[in-house]
Design an enzyme around this catalytic site. Sequence first.
Site, short mmCIF file in Angstrom:
data_model
loop_
_atom_site.label_atom_id
_atom_site.label_comp_id
_atom_site.label_asym_id
_atom_site.label_seq_id
_atom_site.Cartn_x
_atom_site.Cartn_y
_atom_site.Cartn_z
N GLU A 270 0.84 -1.20 0.00
CA GLU A 270 0.00 0.00 0.00
C GLU A 270 0.88 1.25 0.00
O GLU A 270 1.89 1.31 0.70
CB GLU A 270 -0.89 -0.03 1.25
N LYS A 345 -10.10 0.92 -1.77
CA LYS A 345 -10.16 0.59 -0.35
C LYS A 345 -11.54 1.00 0.17
O LYS A 345 -12.00 2.13 -0.06
CB LYS A 345 -9.07 1.34 0.42
N CYS A 379 -5.12 -3.38 3.15
CA CYS A 379 -4.76 -3.15 4.54
C CYS A 379 -5.95 -3.28 5.50
O CYS A 379 -6.39 -4.38 5.81
CB CYS A 379 -4.09 -1.78 4.65
#
Length: 517
Positions: A270, A345, A379
Amino acid sequence: MTQPNDPTHDVRLLMRSLRQKDYADIKSIMDKVYPGLGGGWPLKNYQSMLNRFPEGQICIEDGGRVVAAAFAVIVDYANFGDDHTYEEITGNETLASHDPDGDVLYGVDVFVDPDYRNLRLGRRLYEARKELCQNLNLRAIFAGGRIPGYQDHSREMTPQQYIQAVKRKELYDPILTFQLANDFDVKRVIKGYLPDDKESHGYATLLEWSNIYYEAREAKLFGAQKTSARIGCVQWQMREMHSVQEVLQQVEYFIDALADYRCDVALFPEFFNAPLMGMAPDKNYVESIRYLASFSEQIKDEISRLAVSYNINVVAGSMPVIENDELYNVAYLMRRDGSVEEQKKIHITPHEKRDWIMQGGNQLQLFQTDFGKVGILICYDVEFPELARILSEQEMQILLVPFWTDTKNGYLRVRRCAQARAIENECYVAIAGSIGNLPQVDSLDIQYAQTAVFSPSDFSFPHDAIMAETTPNTEMTLIVDVDLAKLQEVKNEGSVTNFLDRRRDLYRVEWIGSETR
């Protein structure tokens, strides 16, 4: 309520696909037809069947009530062969064995309400199933057929002798006689097909109907779907950089290295391009991240070119992207054929909301790749089990997780959750993070990471369910081979079967936002 043989009963038949709300009717019929075999399927099995292969489940209704039905599944028949059991080929009555790329339509069940047996509904269902087989271009229909009439002749005949007598029409069997009349051929006798079938003494006929319109799919001499994949992960060192070309030079170095080892995919962390924020030290948080986003399109295009040039799929970690003046955190899948897809995300951390005014995406995608069915969660997203569960229901094989964490406790949140996703969804999970420090960039001072690939936890996999992992906080690559065939084995025959044992009759995870793809 009048019966169909009552002259006052106005029969109105309709053939259609089964629906979730038909379960009560289905269970009622199965309870009547199979009192000695446990009756109707549990609700969770019925729901699983419709979720996996809704097109293959057909019924006939009369005035809104289901009175007959046929269940089916597509399988790669070579994976089962002629010597299989009912539980094996139906995935314990959940259709976990369903393979959209299979070559055979397997008949799971056909049944008719006893009050409607004089209307030849079974023949209609068989014809509909043949039409389905032809429309799907499958080479045949196979089925395991019960021989309930055998109970009256088992003392003086073998199953083979009984079947021959039925074929010569010397004996009548309520199931086999019907199947032979519908153009099915008996290939062999299966022993122990349904051990609880006392009438058939556990025996079954293996029946086949060949699709004469089948057009054989030419076997690919190259580019065929893989049964294993080689995952390459980059544990990326954050360092001071002064141009986009410096970042791309380092990216190309790793892509070149992983391509030399014939990896199918290269996974970057990321915000791997974060060092470029150091080129604008006087900007505040919001200005700095939007400055970084100004390079993302160029970096995406260049990495896509590298993916094609080095013949490797690349997941370019994630980068900030501005769309309609809104800021998103986006991972790109750059395929080696030049196509590019993205996964935003979905869950934004408090830091990203507060300091960068970042927005969460609203779509979740399963990617069909030349090395398997792949999901990407960035993440923080892996800490929410619902996302991986939804991808799992679409038969995800590999979950790729680019991450950035500053402290070890932050890293452990990602790691522990990634391991949980691998175990509960019976898939592989690869995580790749960044290390080092960026003292010239506010809010990105330090990094902590240990890149790893996790597996389900069972005998077919490493004892600690860790395929491999890097040395913490050291720039390096991690290359791991994963066996995709083992995933199907553990789902059906593992010490525990998490996927099959989900109580779909009690709970489900449902996407209610923008449609998943």
